[in-house]
Structures are given as structure tokens and as C-alpha cells.
Design a protein around this motif. Structure first.
Motif, PDB file in Angstrom:
ATOM      1  N   GLN A 166       0.851  -1.176   0.000  1.00 49.67           N
ATOM      2  CA  GLN A 166       0.000   0.000   0.000  1.00 49.67           C
ATOM      3  C   GLN A 166       0.888   1.228   0.000  1.00 49.67           C
ATOM      4  N   GLY A 167       0.490   2.239  -0.732  1.00 46.22           N
ATOM      5  CA  GLY A 167       1.299   3.441  -0.813  1.00 46.22           C
ATOM      6  C   GLY A 167       2.371   3.300  -1.877  1.00 46.22           C
ATOM      7  N   MET A 168       2.814   4.441  -2.384  1.00 51.16           N
ATOM      8  CA  MET A 168       3.829   4.439  -3.426  1.00 51.16           C
ATOM      9  C   MET A 168       5.192   4.105  -2.834  1.00 51.16           C
ATOM     10  N   GLN A 169       5.953   3.294  -3.574  1.00 48.91           N
ATOM     11  CA  GLN A 169       7.298   2.929  -3.151  1.00 48.91           C
ATOM     12  C   GLN A 169       8.288   3.700  -4.019  1.00 48.91           C
ATOM     13  N   GLY A 170       8.991   4.657  -3.433  1.00 44.47           N
ATOM     14  CA  GLY A 170       9.905   5.471  -4.203  1.00 44.47           C
ATOM     15  C   GLY A 170      11.181   4.742  -4.562  1.00 44.47           C
ATOM     16  N   ASP A 171      11.859   5.202  -5.633  1.00 48.63           N
ATOM     17  CA  ASP A 171      13.134   4.631  -6.077  1.00 48.63           C
ATOM     18  C   ASP A 171      12.993   3.131  -6.295  1.00 48.63           C
ATOM     19  N   ASP A 172      12.282   2.764  -7.337  1.00 54.03           N
ATOM     20  CA  ASP A 172      11.772   1.412  -7.560  1.00 54.03           C
ATOM     21  C   ASP A 172      12.846   0.346  -7.680  1.00 54.03           C
ATOM     22  N   GLN A 173      13.955   0.648  -8.362  1.00 55.40           N
ATOM     23  CA  GLN A 173      15.073  -0.274  -8.542  1.00 55.40           C
ATOM     24  C   GLN A 173      14.665  -1.604  -9.185  1.00 55.40           C
ATOM     25  N   GLY A 174      13.660  -1.576 -10.047  1.00 57.13           N
ATOM     26  CA  GLY A 174      13.302  -2.765 -10.808  1.00 57.13           C
ATOM     27  C   GLY A 174      12.212  -3.616 -10.198  1.00 57.13           C
ATOM     28  N   VAL A 175      11.695  -3.232  -9.030  1.00 56.51           N
ATOM     29  CA  VAL A 175      10.636  -4.023  -8.405  1.00 56.51           C
ATOM     30  C   VAL A 175       9.388  -4.019  -9.277  1.00 56.51           C
ATOM     31  N   GLY A 176       9.009  -2.857  -9.791  1.00 54.17           N
ATOM     32  CA  GLY A 176       7.851  -2.782 -10.667  1.00 54.17           C
ATOM     33  C   GLY A 176       8.062  -3.558 -11.954  1.00 54.17           C
ATOM     34  N   LEU A 177       9.308  -3.591 -12.441  1.00 53.52           N
ATOM     35  CA  LEU A 177       9.612  -4.324 -13.667  1.00 53.52           C
ATOM     36  C   LEU A 177       9.308  -5.808 -13.505  1.00 53.52           C
ATOM     37  N   MET A 178       9.574  -6.367 -12.339  1.00 50.04           N
ATOM     38  CA  MET A 178       9.304  -7.786 -12.091  1.00 50.04           C
ATOM     39  C   MET A 178       7.818  -8.107 -12.257  1.00 50.04           C
ATOM     40  N   LYS A 179       6.967  -7.106 -12.046  1.00 48.23           N
ATOM     41  CA  LYS A 179       5.523  -7.317 -12.153  1.00 48.23           C
ATOM     42  C   LYS A 179       5.020  -7.062 -13.571  1.00 48.23           C
ATOM     43  N   GLU A 180       5.892  -6.476 -14.403  1.00 50.69           N
ATOM     44  CA  GLU A 180       5.496  -6.158 -15.777  1.00 50.69           C
ATOM     45  C   GLU A 180       6.054  -7.152 -16.796  1.00 50.69           C
ATOM     46  N   LEU A 181       7.153  -7.813 -16.469  1.00 50.19           N
ATOM     47  CA  LEU A 181       7.737  -8.780 -17.396  1.00 50.19           C
ATOM     48  C   LEU A 181       6.843 -10.016 -17.487  1.00 50.19           C
ATOM     49  N   VAL A 182       6.475 -10.387 -18.701  1.00 51.30           N
ATOM     50  CA  VAL A 182       5.579 -11.528 -18.919  1.00 51.30           C
ATOM     51  C   VAL A 182       6.355 -12.653 -19.597  1.00 51.30           C
ATOM     52  N   ILE A 183       6.234 -13.850 -19.055  1.00 55.79           N
ATOM     53  CA  ILE A 183       7.017 -14.998 -19.512  1.00 55.79           C
ATOM     54  C   ILE A 183       6.445 -15.565 -20.818  1.00 55.79           C
ATOM     55  N   TRP A 184       7.354 -15.827 -21.766  1.00 50.54           N
ATOM     56  CA  TRP A 184       6.979 -16.513 -23.007  1.00 50.54           C
ATOM     57  C   TRP A 184       7.466 -17.972 -22.999  1.00 50.54           C
ATOM     58  N   GLU A 185       8.688 -18.193 -22.592  1.00 53.47           N
ATOM     59  CA  GLU A 185       9.234 -19.535 -22.492  1.00 53.47           C
ATOM     60  C   GLU A 185       9.761 -19.756 -21.073  1.00 53.47           C
ATOM     61  N   PRO A 186       9.525 -20.971 -20.539  1.00 55.80           N
ATOM     62  CA  PRO A 186       8.927 -22.172 -21.110  1.00 55.80           C
ATOM     63  C   PRO A 186       7.399 -22.113 -21.131  1.00 55.80           C
ATOM     64  N   PRO A 187       6.760 -22.980 -21.926  1.00 54.08           N
ATOM     65  CA  PRO A 187       5.297 -22.926 -22.077  1.00 54.08           C
ATOM     66  C   PRO A 187       4.532 -23.091 -20.775  1.00 54.08           C
ATOM     67  N   GLU A 188       5.073 -23.865 -19.805  1.00 54.84           N
ATOM     68  CA  GLU A 188       4.316 -24.092 -18.562  1.00 54.84           C
ATOM     69  C   GLU A 188       4.168 -22.827 -17.723  1.00 54.84           C
ATOM     70  N   PHE A 189       5.015 -21.796 -17.978  1.00 56.40           N
ATOM     71  CA  PHE A 189       4.899 -20.534 -17.244  1.00 56.40           C
ATOM     72  C   PHE A 189       4.338 -19.417 -18.124  1.00 56.40           C
ATOM     73  N   ARG A 190       3.972 -19.734 -19.349  1.00 58.49           N
ATOM     74  CA  ARG A 190       3.608 -18.704 -20.326  1.00 58.49           C
ATOM     75  C   ARG A 190       2.422 -17.866 -19.836  1.00 58.49           C
ATOM     76  N   ASN A 191       2.516 -16.560 -20.127  1.00 58.82           N
ATOM     77  CA  ASN A 191       1.490 -15.558 -19.801  1.00 58.82           C
ATOM     78  C   ASN A 191       1.405 -15.228 -18.314  1.00 58.82           C
ATOM     79  N   LYS A 192       2.362 -15.682 -17.552  1.00 60.28           N
ATOM     80  CA  LYS A 192       2.455 -15.255 -16.154  1.00 60.28           C
ATOM     81  C   LYS A 192       3.466 -14.116 -16.050  1.00 60.28           C
ATOM     82  N   SER A 193       3.200 -13.179 -15.170  1.00 57.31           N
ATOM     83  CA  SER A 193       4.245 -12.200 -14.853  1.00 57.31           C
ATOM     84  C   SER A 193       5.330 -12.922 -14.060  1.00 57.31           C
ATOM     85  N   PHE A 194       6.550 -12.388 -14.144  1.00 58.21           N
ATOM     86  CA  PHE A 194       7.625 -13.044 -13.399  1.00 58.21           C
ATOM     87  C   PHE A 194       7.335 -13.023 -11.902  1.00 58.21           C
TER      88      PHE A 194
END
Length: 733
Positions: free
Chosen positions: A606-634
């Protein structure tokens, strides 16, 4: 002969009056119900422990009885090296001074009952070393009793061997004051070994009249302290100070984590000066209807502060304009501020600041080579309050130059979301490397001398160590904390210093306890995230400012079974992380079936987390390979991994610890000391911990030299005769 008989009979009668009468217990004493039998046995065992404690108290009263004792004139007149308030109100004050083998305490408490002091690695009485002190209301005699906490109960029991030596004690209408001492290591299994690690200092106040009865306390608490710390504040040199602090910064309630940076210009000094110490200036006031108010015992959201030197710049007008402004939100600060890379003061929660050893100082002033400094303040505002803040750091400096110019070096794991601690782990290790190549290129031929170290991590860290490797051999650790407490982050002097040579390697290792966490912890600046850093004070001053490592991106994601993301290859992802985790130019991602699994609002934050350092990126990256994890965010994938499987977590720990590391070597002007490199974990022979082998004692009582007074030699002989007879009678019983 007659005198000996009288003494013997008196001792037997005295001891007999002190010892409890035991009623023989047979089968008829127990109820027929087996459950009731178990309860009855537990009660009998507890009663026996209580009787045993009472017996030892009575014996101890006999041992320390004095014929003549004026406690108020009996104070030790010691010079107390350290003094700390153990509670917020100052009702319990602890003063102490130590030698190489013993430590002496003065305990001042607002009570007319007993006062208890304890030592433990955790904040409770279970397994703790305890000492209970009081002043007898009838005769004014002070007493101390060596106790311990049972492993599974929050109470005090008297030790079989008494290792505390009373010096003095008295009480007035409101307070009880007692002085006593002990060996740092008593060689007694029921006592805590006082060493360099952080110790949880427990305290408790008994009700009025509770002289040695050990009833339940009326007040208690705990605070972390390191008892063996040097005193380095100078008293004989002229001192000036420079307050580097923010002015009326409003921390909004929507910001759970906030970094704020501001540039300051050095004081106008006619010649080079030396910084010789610093202390925090904490001034945070909650806002009520936009008006700052004073709230007693309210905690400041200031989590840590670092003051950096800024490398010289020809555009003085621009830098002067920045000094007149309010500063910038951390991620939005001007790019030129990247040259503010060399820390000169690092403060974290629990620290009182520090003064440098008397042979070193950090240059200050334009004639010292630096005109501008940047203050970085990290606010941990998880409670989401509106706060007005004026905090900062007071810099102590002097015109009396010291022998060596010193500097601070930052080392450890680069702060980013690539630093992962799995949940439900009791002891999970991560490591950051300052490489051989970096020190070979940036340090002088004769090396440098390490003076002190500040070890820094967040709330799940339990151990931090700074390792020293030369060639293929690990040398004794430069600094180590085995009971790390994130609420007490005081720098540690390195005894006799440490020579660190060109080509040597530094390794910062952190051990975490994540058993209370349900999801993986990512590296970052929020107090809910983690770090693993060392701030190292050394001399002579060099151009090296920072020396870190992190797991390379490709190796990191492959460790968790991910081979490819939508629209991005690993090189592109790595570039995003190396640019502070900015993901503004991410390619369009597919609409996910379970979108909520990777959004911030659904991840418990809750609340904004300043100076992200890639934390938000982990929630935006979507897996393509392998197929068993496909379409999940990392992040969703990370949360769903079977962390309860020890083979999985052990393999991940081994791969990320002993595998490949991307190393960084930064100079004071924000240029690279050596290019970024990817290299394997160094191969070296680790030192073995041989503390147990070095023990020469076999857990026996250590009798301290007596500091008590008796009326005559005859009285002393009689007292020890009575004590010997009491002990004989106890054994006979």
C-alpha cells in the motif's frame, strides 16, 4: 575449641532455618486421573525449581552479608565510559565500563523493589542470562543474584554458580542504584558471553518490597546495544559543527517509501579541515490539519541518511542554484548529481552517529578538494502519515588536522530487484563481491588501512559479515555481526585496524530469516525489501567510491526456470536494470488472464514505493518460455514457486551465491574504475571457526577479585566458614 563448636552449631542452625522442608511424596499424593497426574507432576517440578531458587537466594544473602556497610559512601568512583537509557522515559539507566576480561555496570532504576538486567540474542527471557539486584529495606544492604531464563518459560531462576560481584548499592525514596561486575566470559553454561556482537539488553522492575522474591515484574523492556565499543569522542581539540538538514519537507501520506536528495555547499573555510565525527538530527512532526504537532514517543519515519561528496564541477552557478532549492525526489534528481557518489557519513536507525579514531579525518572544505555535498534521506512511512520533517546530520570538524586523510567505501550487493530472498527460510545467504580487478586498479601499491565498518541490511537480516580474501586464502573476517538488529545500526571499530592490499577481495555476506514471510522478498530501498551493504572507513583516501556486485540478468532468470520474455531479450532486460530499473519504454504486454496477480495493489503493498530499482519491472515482465509458465508475470511465477521444498531453495541459494557475479567498480567522479565484468565467485580456502577449540575453561565459576569491605580479617574468616558449612549441609541434603 569452644569457639569452633559454637560457630559450627550456629552455622548449622542458620542454614537449617534457611532451607525449605521437603514433604516426601508417594503415590497417594497424586490423583488417580493420568491427566491430573501429569498436571500434578508439573506443579511439583515447578515447586521444586522455586524452592531451589529460594535456597540459592538465601545462601547468597548469607555469603554477601556485611557487618559494616555504608552504601552511599561505597560507590566505586569509576569513570563510566558509556551510558544509555534503556526505556523511553529514562526510568532505567545503564552505565558501564569494560576491560579486556571483565565489565562493570551501574544500574539506576526508578523502583524500590528489585531491578533485573538481562543479556540475550533475542528480545525475551527464554535462555537469557539475568541478574537481579535489590536493596534490603530492613538494613540497606544491596544484593545481586545471578539468574537465567529457562528455555521454554519467561521467568527467572537462580544459577547454580554465582558469577556476579557486588560493588555497591543503595536506594532513596524513588530509585534503586546498584553497581556490580562480571567476567565477559564466565565459562558458565548458564551465562551469556559478552562479545562484539549486538546484545539484546533486557530490563525489568519489580513491585515495591520485592527484595529477592522474583515475583512477576511490573515493567519490562528490551533494547539492542553493543557493550564492547570504544570511546572515541575527542575532548582535547577544538570542534566546530555543520548542520546538513532538510527544511520543512512534507512527507505525504501516499508515500510508503520516499527518498529525498538535496545539495549543500561546504562552509566557507580559510583552510583544509578534517571531519572527525557526525550525529543524527532527527526532527519529524506529524501533521494534524496541516499543523505540525509534538507527539510524545512518536517514531520518526527517517530510516537512514547518507551524506555524499560531489566531484568537482566547473559550473558553480548551477550547483549554487541547487543549494538554494528544496531538493528533489530521489529518482527525479538531476543527472549531474550522479557525481555525488562518495559517502562521508552513513547513519541508520538506532545509531547515535560516530567519532573517528584520533589518527584519521575526512577532508572538508574547498581547500580539501570538495565544494558540494548531497544529503540523501530515506523515509520509511509504512503507516502512511502526513509528516513535516527537518532531519539531517550534524558534521563535527576541526582545524587541527589529523595524520591521515580518510574516506568511506560502499560495498556489498547492488540494490536491485535481482536480490531475492525466498520466503519461509531460516538461514538464507546472499553475497556481494568487491572484486580483485577493482582493488588492483584503484588502490595504492601499499594498500589501505580499514578503520571501521557499518554493516547495513533491513528487518529480515540476522547475520552480516565482511570477509577478506587474499589470493586463494580467506583471512580473519574484518567485521562480523551474528545477532544483527536492523533497529540498532552502529558502526564497528576494527580492532588494531586491518591492512587491505591491492588485489585483495572483499565479500559482504548476509544471512536472512524469512520464516515470517509468505512471499519472496526483493532487494530495494523500502523497509519491506532487503539490502546487504558495508560502509568501510579506510585511509589513505583513494578515488574508489563503490565496489558492488549482483547476479547477471540471464543467470538470474534462468535460475528460476525462465528462458524468454514477451518482446524483450535478456540483454534488453539487463540494460533496463542497469538504468535503475526504468521500464517506461517496455513493449506492449499481452492482456493477462490473471492480471491482479502481478499488480502492486494486489501484492500486499500500500502506498507508493519510491526509487523502484526494478521491483515494478518484475511485475510487468511476462514470460513466453517455457510454455508451462507462459502468460504469467515473473512476480506471479516467483510467488507460486514451491518454496517449502528445501532442495529447491538450497539449489537456488547455491547457484546465486557461488555462481556468476556482475561486478561494479565506481570512482568518486562516477566513472568506472574498471569496466563492468561478469565473473565466477572467487575460489579460496575458507577459514574455520575454531572458537570452541580455543576455549581453555570447562564451565566453572570464575571468582572475581573481591571489591567488598569487611570489618576485619576475623569477620572474613567467620563468613567463609559459615558459607562452607552451609554448602556442606546443602550437599548432604
Amino acid at each position: 575449641m569452644h569457639l569452633q563448636v559454637v560457630l559450627a552449631l550456629s552455622a548449622i542452625l542458620l542454614c537449617d532455618a534457611k532451607l525449605p522442608r521437603y514433604k516426601p511424596s508417594g503415590q497417594n499424593d497424586l490423583p488417580p486421573n493420568p491427566a491430573q497426574n501429569g498436571q500434578a507432576m508439573a506443579l511439583l517440578q515447578a515447586q521444586k525449581k522455586t524452592e531451589k531458587t529460594s535456597k540459592i537466594i538465601d545462601q547468597y544473602k548469607v555469603r554477601h552479608r556485611r557487618e559494616v556497610f555504608d552504601s552511599k559512601s561505597y560507590e566505586s568512583s569509576l569513570t563510566w565510559a558509556h551510558s544509555e537509557r534503556l526505556d523511553d522515559n529514562g526510568d532505567v539507566i545503564l552505565r558501564w565500563v569494560n576491560t579486556d576480561s571483565s565489565i562493570t555496570f551501574r544500574l539506576e532504576a526508578k523502583t524500590r523493589g528489585y531491578v533485573g538486567l538481562g543479556f540475550n540474542s533475542v528480545k525475551n527471557m527464554r535462555g537469557a542470562d539475568l541478574v537481579v539486584a535489590w536493596v534490603d529495606d530492613r538494613n540497606g544492604n544491596a544484593q545481586v543474584l545471578d539468574c537465567h531464563g529457562p528455555e521454554f518459560e519467561d521467568k527467572a531462576e537462580a544459577d547454580e554458580v554465582q558469577n556476579y560481584e557486588l560493588i555497591s548499592g543503595y536506594q532513596n525514596d524513588t530509585h534503586t542504584t546498584v553497581e556490580f561486575r562480571r567476567q565477559l566470559d564466565t565459562c558458565d553454561k548458564q551465562d551469556f558471553v559478552i562479545g562484539d556482537d549486538t546484545t539484546q539488553i533486557l530490563w525489568a522492575l519489580g513491585p515495591e518490597g520485592s527484595d529477592g522474591q522474583l515475583p512477576k515484574h511490573v515493567k519490562s523492556g528490551a533494547r539492542p546495544l553493543r557493550l564492547l565499543q570504544p570511546v572515541s569522542k575527542p575532548d582535547s581539540i577544538p570542534l566546530l559543527h555543520w548542520d546538513v538538514r532538510l527544511t520543512n519537507l512534507t512527507i505525504p501520506q501516499v508515500m510508503a517509501t520516499l527518498f529525498w536528495c538535496k545539495v549543500f555547499k561546504v562552509p566557507d573555510l580559510p583552510k583544509k579541515h578534517h571531519i572527525i565525527g557526525y550525529e543524527p538530527l532527527i526532527d519529524s512532526r506529524p501533521l494534524r490539519n496541516n499543523i505540525p504537532v509534538q507527539v510524545p514517543n512518536s517514531e520518526s519515519p527517517v530510516h537512514h541518511m547518507v551524506l555524499y561528496e560531489c566531484a568537482s564541477d566547473d559550473d558553480k552557478h548551477l550547483w549554487d542554484s541547487w543549494t538554494e532549492g528544496d531538493g528533489y525526489f530521489g529518482p527525479n534528481r538531476p543527472s549531474d548529481w550522479a557525481t555525488c557518489a562518495t559517502p562521508i557519513a552513513a547513519w541508520a536507525v538506532g545509531s547515535q552517529g560516530e567519532f573517528l579514531p584520533e589518527n584519521v579525518g575526512i577532508p572538508l572544505g574547498e581547500r580539501g578538494g570538495v565544494s558540494y555535498y548531497m544529503l540523501e534521506v530515506h523515509y520509511d512511512n509504512q503507516a502512511l502519515h502526513n509528516v513535516l520533517d527537518n532531519s539531517g546530520i550534524r558534521i563535527h570538524y576541526t582545524p587541527s588536522l589529523r595524520k591521515h586523510d580518510a574516506a568511506l567505501l560502499g560495498a556489498g550487493i547492488g540494490v536491485s530487484a535481482l536480490h531475492v530472498i525466498p520466503p519461509k527460510q531460516k538461514q538464507y545467504r546472499t553475497v556481494g563481491i568487491c572484486s580483485t580487478e577493482c582493488t588492483q586498479e584503484t588502490l595504492p601499491e601499499d594498500g589501505v588501512n580499514i578503520v571501521s565498518v557499518l554493516l547495513h541490511a533491513h528487518g529480515t537480516a540476522r547475520k552480516i559479515s565482511l570477509k577478506h580474501v587474499r589470493g586463494t586464502q580467506e583471512l580473519p573476517r574484518i567485521s562480523e555481526e551474528n545477532f544483527y538488529d536492523s533497529h540498532y545500526q552502529q558502526s564497528r571499530i576494527v580492532p588494531r585496524g586491518r591492512k587491505f592490499m591491492r588485489g585483495d577481495t572483499l565479500i559482504t555476506e548476509c544471512t536472512y530469516d524469512s520464516t515470517s514471510r509468505d512471499k519472496p522478498i526483493l532487494g530495494g530501498y523500502s523497509a519491506k525489501q532487503e539490502m546487504c551493504l558495508s560502509f568501510i572507513l579506510y585511509y589513505p583516501r583513494t578515488e574508489l567510491a563503490g565496489c558492488y556486485s549482483m547476479t547477471p540478468v540471464k543467470e538470474f532468470f534462468e535460475t528460476f526456470g525462465v528462458k524468454e520474455f514477451y518482446g524483450l531479450n535478456f540483454m534488453q532486460v539487463e540494460n533496463i536494470f542497469l538504468s535503475s530499473g526504468s521500464f517506461e519504454n517496455l513493449p506492449p504486454q499481452p492482456a493477462l488472464e490473471h492480471l491482479g496477480e502481478h499488480t502492486m495493489s494486489d501484492s500486499g503493498e500500500q502506498g507508493m514505493q519510491g526509487d523502484d530499482q526494478g521491483v515494478g519491472l518484475m511485475k510487468e515482465l511476462v514470460i513466453w518460455e517455457p510454455p508451462e509458465f507462459r502468460n504469467k508475470s515473473f512476480m506471479a511465477h516467483l510467488n507460486e514457486m514451491p518454496w517449502a521444498e528445501p532442495l529447491l531453495t538450497e539449489q537456488i541459494e547455491k547457484t546465486l551465491y557461488k555462481g556468476m557475479h556482475m561486478t561494479f567498480c565506481k570512482k568518486r567522479d562516477d566513472t568506472w574504475g574498471v569496466p563492468i565484468q561478469i565473473q565466477s565467485y572467487p575460489n579460496y580456502n575458507e577459514i574455520m571457526n575454531n572458537e570452541t577449540a580455543e576455549k581453555s575453561c570447562h564451565h566453572k565459576s570464575i571468582r572475581l577479585p573481591s571489591v567488598t569491605k569487611t570489618s576485619s580479617a576475623t569477620t572474613s574468616v567467620v563468613s567463609w566458614t559459615v558459607l562452607w558449612l552451609c554448602a556442606t549441609l546443602v550437599i548432604a541434603r
